[in-house]
Design a protein around this motif. Structure first.
Motif, PDB file in Angstrom:
ATOM      1  N   SER A  47       0.895  -1.123  -0.088  1.00 36.30           N
ATOM      2  CA  SER A  47       0.060  -0.099   0.047  1.00 36.30           C
ATOM      3  C   SER A  47       1.010   1.133  -0.049  1.00 36.30           C
ATOM      4  N   ALA A  48       0.381   2.359  -0.468  1.00 34.91           N
ATOM      5  CA  ALA A  48       1.009   3.709  -0.476  1.00 34.91           C
ATOM      6  C   ALA A  48       0.094   4.673   0.133  1.00 34.91           C
ATOM      7  N   PRO A  49      -0.050   4.763   1.560  1.00 33.53           N
ATOM      8  CA  PRO A  49      -0.969   5.498   2.145  1.00 33.53           C
ATOM      9  C   PRO A  49      -0.513   7.099   1.932  1.00 33.53           C
ATOM     10  N   MET A  50      -1.399   7.939   1.801  1.00 32.33           N
ATOM     11  CA  MET A  50      -1.213   9.376   1.732  1.00 32.33           C
ATOM     12  C   MET A  50      -0.247   9.777   2.869  1.00 32.33           C
ATOM     13  N   ARG A  51       0.831  10.608   2.726  1.00 32.29           N
ATOM     14  CA  ARG A  51       1.680  10.960   3.687  1.00 32.29           C
ATOM     15  C   ARG A  51       1.443  12.498   4.068  1.00 32.29           C
ATOM     16  N   ARG A  52       1.036  12.659   5.281  1.00 28.09           N
ATOM     17  CA  ARG A  52       1.143  14.264   5.755  1.00 28.09           C
ATOM     18  C   ARG A  52       2.355  14.609   6.186  1.00 28.09           C
ATOM     19  N   LEU A  53       2.883  15.784   5.846  1.00 28.02           N
ATOM     20  CA  LEU A  53       4.096  16.200   6.166  1.00 28.02           C
ATOM     21  C   LEU A  53       4.566  15.804   7.783  1.00 28.02           C
ATOM     22  N   THR A  54       5.585  15.511   8.142  1.00 29.86           N
ATOM     23  CA  THR A  54       5.851  15.455   9.509  1.00 29.86           C
ATOM     24  C   THR A  54       6.303  16.695  10.134  1.00 29.86           C
ATOM     25  N   ALA A  55       6.381  17.129  11.341  1.00 37.19           N
ATOM     26  CA  ALA A  55       6.532  18.277  11.843  1.00 37.19           C
ATOM     27  C   ALA A  55       8.127  18.803  11.209  1.00 37.19           C
ATOM     28  N   VAL A  56       8.878  17.861  11.424  1.00 37.73           N
ATOM     29  CA  VAL A  56      10.180  17.913  10.797  1.00 37.73           C
ATOM     30  C   VAL A  56      10.270  18.190   9.199  1.00 37.73           C
ATOM     31  N   GLU A  57       9.352  17.582   8.529  1.00 32.87           N
ATOM     32  CA  GLU A  57       9.458  17.896   7.036  1.00 32.87           C
ATOM     33  C   GLU A  57       8.502  19.261   6.844  1.00 32.87           C
ATOM     34  N   SER A  75       4.878  26.519  17.019  1.00 36.60           N
ATOM     35  CA  SER A  75       5.688  24.932  16.964  1.00 36.60           C
ATOM     36  C   SER A  75       4.411  24.132  16.693  1.00 36.60           C
ATOM     37  N   LEU A  76       4.682  23.011  15.742  1.00 37.10           N
ATOM     38  CA  LEU A  76       3.678  22.106  15.962  1.00 37.10           C
ATOM     39  C   LEU A  76       3.688  21.034  16.880  1.00 37.10           C
ATOM     40  N   PRO A  77       2.561  20.322  17.147  1.00 36.63           N
ATOM     41  CA  PRO A  77       2.756  19.206  18.334  1.00 36.63           C
ATOM     42  C   PRO A  77       3.595  18.210  17.682  1.00 36.63           C
ATOM     43  N   PRO A  78       4.559  17.479  18.499  1.00 35.89           N
ATOM     44  CA  PRO A  78       5.306  16.768  18.020  1.00 35.89           C
ATOM     45  C   PRO A  78       4.612  15.233  17.284  1.00 35.89           C
ATOM     46  N   ASP A  79       5.292  14.893  16.292  1.00 36.65           N
ATOM     47  CA  ASP A  79       4.757  13.391  15.921  1.00 36.65           C
ATOM     48  C   ASP A  79       5.480  12.122  16.676  1.00 36.65           C
TER      49      ASP A  79
END
Lengths: 544, 486
Positions: A47-57, A75-79
């Motif tokens: 499978s290739a689930p859609m990827r949300r950008l991580t906080a770092v990305e 700052s975003l909540p940590p992943d």
């Protein structure tokens, strides 16, 4: 035997069948570790689930898109708040009210930066207010980088209309600010949507060149494609293995790849753990948060060095070190920011303070923690959780028994036969680190008795007896299981999901190539991106 | 009601982390509009590791086979159990529940023990089930984690005011998360009181409500208003991305689009963030003291100003000195795991430490309640219109999940009859016990239904799993509210 009663009973429940074969994957039935691949040449897609950008990305992407980060960036909540997975696990990354609110604040601040900071504006706004068609030109140029692909003509129309509406409502600068803000809140910016070049055939959908470019850049850089990569996508030069390999080698030489590599090793080798470890002052008076942070950094630097300069075997055998002042006395060498050769007992990453002090308790090293680390992270063995109500407190010296070593205490603790079904394997590795105390200091005696670091490593493919962590790591350096697991971990990270049954041939192909390359880690990435699967995603069937 | 941009407002006031002081900028009389009855709120107060049953229970040991209850109002402090003594001054507003069972979690223990390769760790399952009450997600090579949208977020969905926050999660990290947006997707938790405050800022009243002569909006005000337009545009982009994505991915984007629409309302969209605020709302708040006190103030602020109606607070870890234990003991491994008589390493000393540990949390809980109780609202206090649920992910430090300690505080606007200690006689055979059937009390799932009813969700008759099997394979229904609460 004070712990035997209840714990022994519970071990029966917890340990049976708890350790699977390497590569096993309980979520997906029979794993890809050697069973399901019938035709090695077939292209079968997981499978290739859609990827949300991580906080770092997300942060890296903003930086590369704008040239710098906006001031006062929220700052975003940590992943990755859960153990056992990489922070980019797609299914765990979703939207939330907190994210949406902070993305909005950040997008507004980013727009302000573009509109008002002269340097940023000069770089990103290609024309002046008075020039005809400036809105469209700005939308096209900024949009191509923000959405990581050329905009469709409909998109150009929508964003340009939006721009002109804001310009009429407020002014030109406001239109810049608000249009940037709109781009940065669009799904195409916040997620990696792989819609594909066409409807697909035979269950496979070919990716567009720009989707391939994003796969490359987020794998290698944790960030957006740069101009050269976007240009290559525009020119459809991301198709052949030679083209992809050349891009990958170019990108690996970039500092962004070094940062991303370190970020991968930080997660794979659990190097955040040591940074928050406390030690008992009466046992390790010199321990401090600065020492802990230095230990994390030293391991990261070593891993980065091995990734670029060496092979997986070197990760377990190399004595190269970059020694910060905080670790100099522990290693018994002078501090050096340049690579130096460490004493023989510091060969390999598992003899460094980052691992040894991280996988330890406050007063003593923990053979079970260290053994479980190796099983789960280096051997990809799926270990059951500790048994219910098992006494997992650090064993304490019973004064009436005379002097005992840490190992003797743990051997007594896990001696019941039922416990041994797991601990034979865990401790068979974990006891190998007994020459290193809770802070990673080398020792030959423990509590006045000689250290016994002899063990028998099971389930590594080249099972055998060893004496001490240096010999144990030499076994790892030659272990096929360790090599296969290293590929599997990178595979999970690259795909943002656990392995699946369909991955069997794909993964085995990579594992074979990795062994053939002598365990060359950066070359593994070249292998990954030059496989046919890298250009495809599975077709979504109706009703799914 | 005009509002300043959150970020600019903070900057203008020069506020930093640590101690935040927001001077009152409201003419208090200017918003004396008549208010309807205060809304009902709910807070979850979560402490880790369970308790020591003999030192928290106040049940009558001679009547264990029958339901019974105590009137807390007539009890002296010395009549309270040692663990709950710090709550004595609030006894009129307490409803202590004895003998609930985290049935779904225990049922999963049975299920995973029957298969291989799954995470059967009771602690992990307790954390995964505490607020979800459904099968956990068993992730490859990893640990069990929440398998559905959690109760706090589910209630927020139903009671949240559009354009405000449906819920807030504050506090610290225990081993695994408790709150989930969806299966395997932990909901974000805010650890920083100052960041949590910044999130609330834009929703607080911040200026005179009716300027006599409306001045033409400044450029900054027009820019701010345009942020709603940006969100509207972005939501439109989300509507265009549907095709050629899997159902899960489409659902995720749809959730995102809805969140954008909610945020858009807070920028002055129709019916949104500029609606009436509670009469007790006073943004004149000082954030100081430890994190617990700051988050308690923030909760009182968010509730009284109706910025949210659901707060989850995950308590910080105690230092050993906080409860008088020697520093060399590890709270988890040394104390909790050896604190009940069935533990292999049981010691009365560890049980004593564990009791003191929970007394310290009881004192924290009292502080949290007192912050809410100090805000007058309607004919009572903010606490009276709230129900605060103290919950733990285990009943004991040795990983049991029957005899769950549960304390409700505040009456949820008179919905719950407080001032009572309610004991539930065993009703079921346990879904799973260590090889022997054990009689256990009612499933906590019923309490979840009761909490939803208290929050106005009267059409719900189950949450999470609606039935499980007991030890003998017979069905245990998890439907319906918990009796004897109202």
């Amino acid at each position: 035997m004070r712990t035997a009663g209840l714990v022994g009973l519970l071990c029966i429940f917890a340990c049976q069948g708890a350790i699977e074969d390497p590569g096993g994957s309980p979520g997906a039935g029979p794993g890809p570790g050697g069973r399901a691949c019938r035709d090695g040449d077939a292209v079968v897609l997981g499978s290739a689930p859609m990827r949300r950008l991580t906080a770092v990305e997300w942060s890296n992407t903003l930086r590369d898109l704008l040239g710098r980060l906006p001031p006062e960036l929220p700052s975003l909540p940590p992943d990755g708040t859960s153990p056992g997975s990489f922070e980019n696990e797609a299914l765990a990354l979703g939207p939330s009210d907190v994210h949406v609110s902070r993305w909005e604040q950040a997008a507004f601040a980013a727009g302000e930066l573009v509109a008002t900071d002269p340097t940023t504006r000069a770089a990103l706004v290609p024309c002046g207010e008075a020039e005809a068609g400036c809105a469209r030109r700005f939308v096209e140029s900024f949009g191509r980088r923000a959405l990581r692909r050329p905009l469709t003509s409909e998109e150009v129309g929508r964003y340009t209309t939006f721009f002109e509406a804001q310009r009429a409502e407020i002014d030109f600068d406001a239109a810049i600010q608000l249009t940037v803000s709109a781009f940065l809140q669009s799904p195409q910016f916040l997620y990696r949507l792989e819609l594909g070049a066409d409807a697909g055939r035979g269950g496979h959908v070919p990716l567009t060149p720009h989707e391939v470019a994003s796969r490359l850049s987020y794998l290698l850089w944790e960030s957006m494609p740069d101009d050269a990569l976007l240009a290559a996508a525009d020119a459809r030069e991301l198709q052949t293995p030679a083209q992809l390999a050349a891009q990958t080698r170019r990108m690996l030489a970039d500092p962004r790849a070094r940062a991303a590599t370190r970020d991968y090793f930080r997660q794979w080798l659990h190097l955040d753990r040591v940074a928050s470890e406390a030690k008992l002052p009466e046992v390790v008076p010199e321990w401090s948060p600065a020492v802990a942070a230095a230990a994390r950094e030293e391991s990261l630097r070593f891993a980065e060095h091995v990734f670029y300069e060496g092979s997986l075997s070197d990760l377990f055998t190399s004595r190269t070190g970059f020694v910060p002042p905080e670790l100099a006395s522990i290693y018994g060498v002078a501090p050096s920011s340049e690579a130096i050769e460490l004493p023989p007992e510091r060969a390999g990453i598992l003899t460094r303070v980052g691992f040894l002090a991280g996988e330890a308790r406050e007063a003593n090293g923990s053979p079970p923690l260290r053994g479980v680390f190796v099983l789960s992270r280096l051997l990809c063995a799926n270990i059951g959780a500790p048994p219910a109500d098992a006494d997992t407190s650090p064993p304490r010296v019973d004064e009436t028994m005379g002097p005992q070593t840490n190992r003797m205490l743990f051997e007594e603790r896990t001696s019941p036969a039922a416990c041994q079904s797991c601990h034979e394997r865990i401790d068979g590795i974990g006891f190998g680190f007994e020459n290193y105390d809770t802070a990673g200091r080398f020792r030959t005696t423990d509590n006045g008795l000689p250290v016994d670091a002899v063990g028998y490593a099971i389930g590594i493919g080249n099972d055998g007896i060893y004496d001490g962590a240096v010999e144990l790591q030499q076994l790892f350096a030659e272990s096929p299981v360790v090599h296969d697991c290293a590929v599997q971990k990178y595979f999970v990270y690259a795909h943002g999901r656990p392995t699946e049954r369909e991955d069997a041939c794909h993964l085995q192909g990579l594992q074979r190539a990795f062994r053939d390359s002598g365990g060359d880690l950066d070359e593994l990435l070249v292998h990954m991106v030059t496989r046919p699967e890298f250009l495809l995603r599975p077709e979504i069937t109706e009703g799914e | 009601m005009p509002k300043l941009d959150r970020r600019r407002f903070l900057t203008a006031l020069g506020l930093g982390a640590g101690s935040l002081y927001l001077p009152s900028v409201i003419g208090r009389g200017s918003r004396a509009a008549a208010q309807a009855a205060p809304p009902t709120r709910i807070a979850f107060f979560i402490t880790p590791h369970g308790m020591v049953p003999p030192t928290w229970q106040m049940r009558d040991p001679g009547s264990l086979a029958t339901d019974h209850e105590l009137d807390l109002r007539g009890l002296a402090e010395s009549d309270f159990s040692r663990t709950f003594q710090p709550l004595h001054s609030l006894r009129d507003k307490l409803l202590i529940l004895d003998n609930l069972t985290m049935a779904t979690s225990i049922a999963e223990s049975k299920r995973v023990r029957n298969g291989n390769g799954h995470d059967g760790n009771e602690h992990h399952l307790g954390q995964a089930h505490l607020l979800t009450s459904t099968w956990s997600v068993q992730r490859s090579g990893s640990t069990a984690i929440g398998g559905g949208r959690s109760l706090d977020l589910t209630i927020g969905d139903a009671v949240g005011v559009p354009g405000r926050f449906a819920n807030r999660i504050y506090g610290f990290r225990h081993q695994h998360p408790y709150s989930f947006a969806a299966a395997n997707e932990p909901a974000p938790r805010e650890e920083s009181p100052s960041a949590a405050f910044r999130d609330l800022m834009g929703f607080l009243p911040s200026g005179p409500s009716e300027p006599s002569e409306p001045a033409p909006p400044t450029r900054a005000e027009r820019l701010r208003a345009a942020r709603g337009s940006v969100l509207d545009f972005a939501a439109g982009e989300f509507e265009r991305t549907a095709p050629r994505l899997s159902r899960e991915d489409r659902q995720k984007l749809e959730r995102h689009r809805q969140l954008i629409r909610d945020l858009e309302l807070s920028f002055g969209g129709p019916g949104g963030g500029s609606g009436p605020v509670g009469r007790a709302c006073d943004p004149n708040v000082t954030l100081e003291g430890n994190a617990l006190r700051q988050f308690a103030r923030l909760t009182a602020l968010a509730f009284s100003c109706d910025v949210t109606r659901v707060v989850t607070y995950v308590t910080g870890h105690l230092q050993n000195a906080d409860f008088g234990a020697p520093s060399h003991l590890n709270m988890h491994q040394d104390i909790a795991h050896n604190s009940t008589s069935d533990a292999g390493g049981y010691s009365p000393t560890m049980a004593e430490h564990m009791t003191n540990y929970n007394r310290a949390y009881a004192a924290q809980f009292a502080t949290f309640l007192q912050e809410l109780d100090s805000v007058p609202e309607g004919d009572g206090t903010l606490l009276d219109h709230t129900v605060v649920v103290w919950c733990t992910e285990l009943s004991t430090g040795t990983h049991w999940r029957d005899r769950m300690p549960r304390v409700l505080a505040g009456g949820a606007g008179g919905y719950f009859r407080t001032g009572r200690y309610v004991y539930y006689a065993p009703t079921n055979v346990s879904p799973f016990s260590w090889g022997r059937p054990t009689d256990v009390g009612p499933a906590e799932s019923h309490l979840h239904v009761s909490l939803m009813h208290a929050m106005g969700m009267r059409d719900r008759d189950s949450f999470g799993l609606s039935q499980i099997e007991d030890h003998n394979g017979a069905t245990i229904s998890l439907r319906g509210p918990l009796p004897r609460l109202t």
